[in-house]
Design an enzyme around this catalytic site. Sequence first.
Site, PDB file in Angstrom:
ATOM      1  N   PHE A 142       1.250  -1.424   0.135  1.00 50.01           N
ATOM      2  CA  PHE A 142       0.114  -0.117  -0.295  1.00 50.01           C
ATOM      3  C   PHE A 142       0.749   1.043   0.070  1.00 50.01           C
ATOM      4  O   PHE A 142       1.357   1.440   0.708  1.00 50.01           O
ATOM      5  CB  PHE A 142      -0.819   0.161   0.913  1.00 50.01           C
ATOM      6  CG  PHE A 142      -1.661   0.942   1.012  1.00 50.01           C
ATOM      7  CD1 PHE A 142      -2.936   1.395   0.159  1.00 50.01           C
ATOM      8  CD2 PHE A 142      -1.336   2.396   1.939  1.00 50.01           C
ATOM      9  CE1 PHE A 142      -3.600   2.281   0.428  1.00 50.01           C
ATOM     10  CE2 PHE A 142      -1.884   3.562   1.976  1.00 50.01           C
ATOM     11  CZ  PHE A 142      -3.713   3.958   1.044  1.00 50.01           C
ATOM     12  N   ASP A 227       9.080   2.400   1.609  1.00 50.36           N
ATOM     13  CA  ASP A 227       8.272   2.990   1.520  1.00 50.36           C
ATOM     14  C   ASP A 227       7.858   2.977   2.702  1.00 50.36           C
ATOM     15  O   ASP A 227       7.309   1.791   3.863  1.00 50.36           O
ATOM     16  CB  ASP A 227       6.888   2.511   0.685  1.00 50.36           C
ATOM     17  CG  ASP A 227       4.847   3.279   1.592  1.00 50.36           C
ATOM     18  OD1 ASP A 227       5.043   3.629   2.415  1.00 50.36           O
ATOM     19  OD2 ASP A 227       4.391   3.385   1.400  1.00 50.36           O
ATOM     20  N   LYS A 257       3.242   9.896   8.635  1.00 48.61           N
ATOM     21  CA  LYS A 257       2.565   9.276   9.469  1.00 48.61           C
ATOM     22  C   LYS A 257       2.976   9.736  11.063  1.00 48.61           C
ATOM     23  O   LYS A 257       2.675  11.263  11.252  1.00 48.61           O
ATOM     24  CB  LYS A 257       2.402   7.888   9.655  1.00 48.61           C
ATOM     25  CG  LYS A 257       1.344   7.604   8.645  1.00 48.61           C
ATOM     26  CD  LYS A 257       0.727   5.906   8.895  1.00 48.61           C
ATOM     27  CE  LYS A 257      -0.641   5.651   8.047  1.00 48.61           C
ATOM     28  NZ  LYS A 257      -0.069   5.256   6.496  1.00 48.61           N
TER      29      LYS A 257
HETATM   30  C1  LIG Z   1      -1.058   5.477   4.719  1.00 46.75           C
HETATM   31  C2  LIG Z   1       0.387   5.305   4.368  1.00 46.75           C
HETATM   32  C3  LIG Z   1       0.495   6.224   2.508  1.00 46.75           C
HETATM   33  C4  LIG Z   1      -0.082   6.759   2.231  1.00 46.75           C
HETATM   34  O1  LIG Z   1      -0.458   7.769   3.719  1.00 46.75           O
HETATM   35  P1  LIG Z   1      -1.178   9.319   3.187  1.00 46.75           P
HETATM   36  O2  LIG Z   1      -0.512  10.336   4.293  1.00 46.75           O
HETATM   37  O3  LIG Z   1      -2.417   8.575   3.723  1.00 46.75           O
HETATM   38  O4  LIG Z   1      -1.220   9.212   1.658  1.00 46.75           O
HETATM   39  C5  LIG Z   1       1.436   5.010   1.781  1.00 46.75           C
HETATM   40  N1  LIG Z   1       2.111   4.055   2.300  1.00 46.75           N
HETATM   41  C6  LIG Z   1       2.531   3.484   3.367  1.00 46.75           C
HETATM   42  C7  LIG Z   1       3.192   2.053   4.343  1.00 46.75           C
HETATM   43  C8  LIG Z   1       1.029   3.992   4.035  1.00 46.75           C
HETATM   44  O5  LIG Z   1       0.709   3.167   5.733  1.00 46.75           O
END
Ligand SMILES: *Cc1c(COP(=O)(O)O)cnc(C)c1O
Length: 416
Positions: A142, A227, A257
């Site tokens: 994701f 990521d 985050k």
């Molecule tokens: C939450 C998340 C995103 C996206 O972040 P947003 O602030 O919602 O755009 C991307 N990659 C990972 C692994 C995430 O947990």
Amino acid sequence: MTEKTASQAPATVPSDHIMAVYSRTPLAFERGEGARLYTTDGESYLDCMAGIAVNALGHANPKLVAVLKEQAEKLWHVSNIFTIPAQERLAKALTDATFADVVFFGNSGSEAIECAIKTARKYHWKNGQPERIDIIGFEGSFHGRTLGAINASGNPNYLEGFGPPLPGFVHLPFGDLDAIKAAVGPTTAAIILEPVQGEGGARAWPDAMLKAIRELCDETGTLLIYDEIQCGLGRSGKLFAHEWVEGAAPDIMAVAKALGGGFPVGACLATAEAAKGMTVGSHGSTYGGNPLAMAVGEASLAELVKPELMAHVREVAGYFTQQFSGLRERYPDVIEDIRGKGLLIGLKLKTPNREFMQHAREQHLLIAGGGDNCVRLLPPLNLTIEEASEAVGKLERACETARAKAKAATQAKTPA
Ligand SMILES: *Cc1c(COP(=O)(O)O)cnc(C)c1O
């Protein structure tokens, strides 16, 4: 005649006026403190999802509240055409603490991912290899909800209906090194992965595989993008999850985050080499790196880099792991597997995960869902052992409910 007033509008009914992209629980919180959330009618919940790994230092953390208030009275926004001293300080702190040399600030994880993808492609363009555009991503990943991010992750549920998939994205199964070796070729720009998948169900890449991917990238001139939006910034028990593996640092990394602890801050980190195509005019953001975000980011990072906090995360994670293996032994009909790293914990269930989240909520415990029929625990990193033990008790009662429901369902199916 109906006249709409704010006081008449029940806070917990799905809104007619909000785009219907979320299925919302009829639960509204009014304030939080540490790992506790309080509803508008004063009920208290133990928060083991922390706004999906965002409130890493707990709700209303006094240090973050103080810097935000102080900054709010001085300056909110100026524009990136001016020098923003706090942005330079936070960038220095992030690069001092990581493999990176430079940082671009945005407001979300998705924006950090966009910057990472653009940085990787521009690097090859700058090197005179504009054909190297392919970003290799993985099943169960994701990366956010922008067009670039959904194409990087390749999740068909998120791509459906949004037009043709963009060119330049390749998707592979999780954890198949041979498939990766076969896929990397003359048009590959980068490999993107979460060292520990979050939404996909708390799946950690095996250490040896991360190292092998790093080596493959070095041999083929491919950039490695991590990521660490969810697994980074202390959640794994080290500042970044990839630090558990020696010699597996990326070229580019997206974070967000926990960086703002609840205030929107995202960042794309890169080595100077990987970022060499990102010259004046090639990227930008109106709000990214604004003084409010930077004040909170600085204060947040100052806490997250503390070795004693990381030791605490490892201790609480160890406690959870031990308790959860006990739970799995007692409820093998409910819990199938325990996954993840540090305080990104996934319980793969045999009963439906959405129902299990509801059973937990009935115990006033908040947990997150996840792919592969998992529920995830993503508590604040400063959760105490006492709170962890309380969470385990509540989960045990949720397991009991799940078992009772499953039994009742089989009995209903079996003729008397
Ligand atoms: C939450 C998340 C995103 C996206 O972040 P947003 O602030 O919602 O755009 C991307 N990659 C990972 C692994 C995430 O947990």
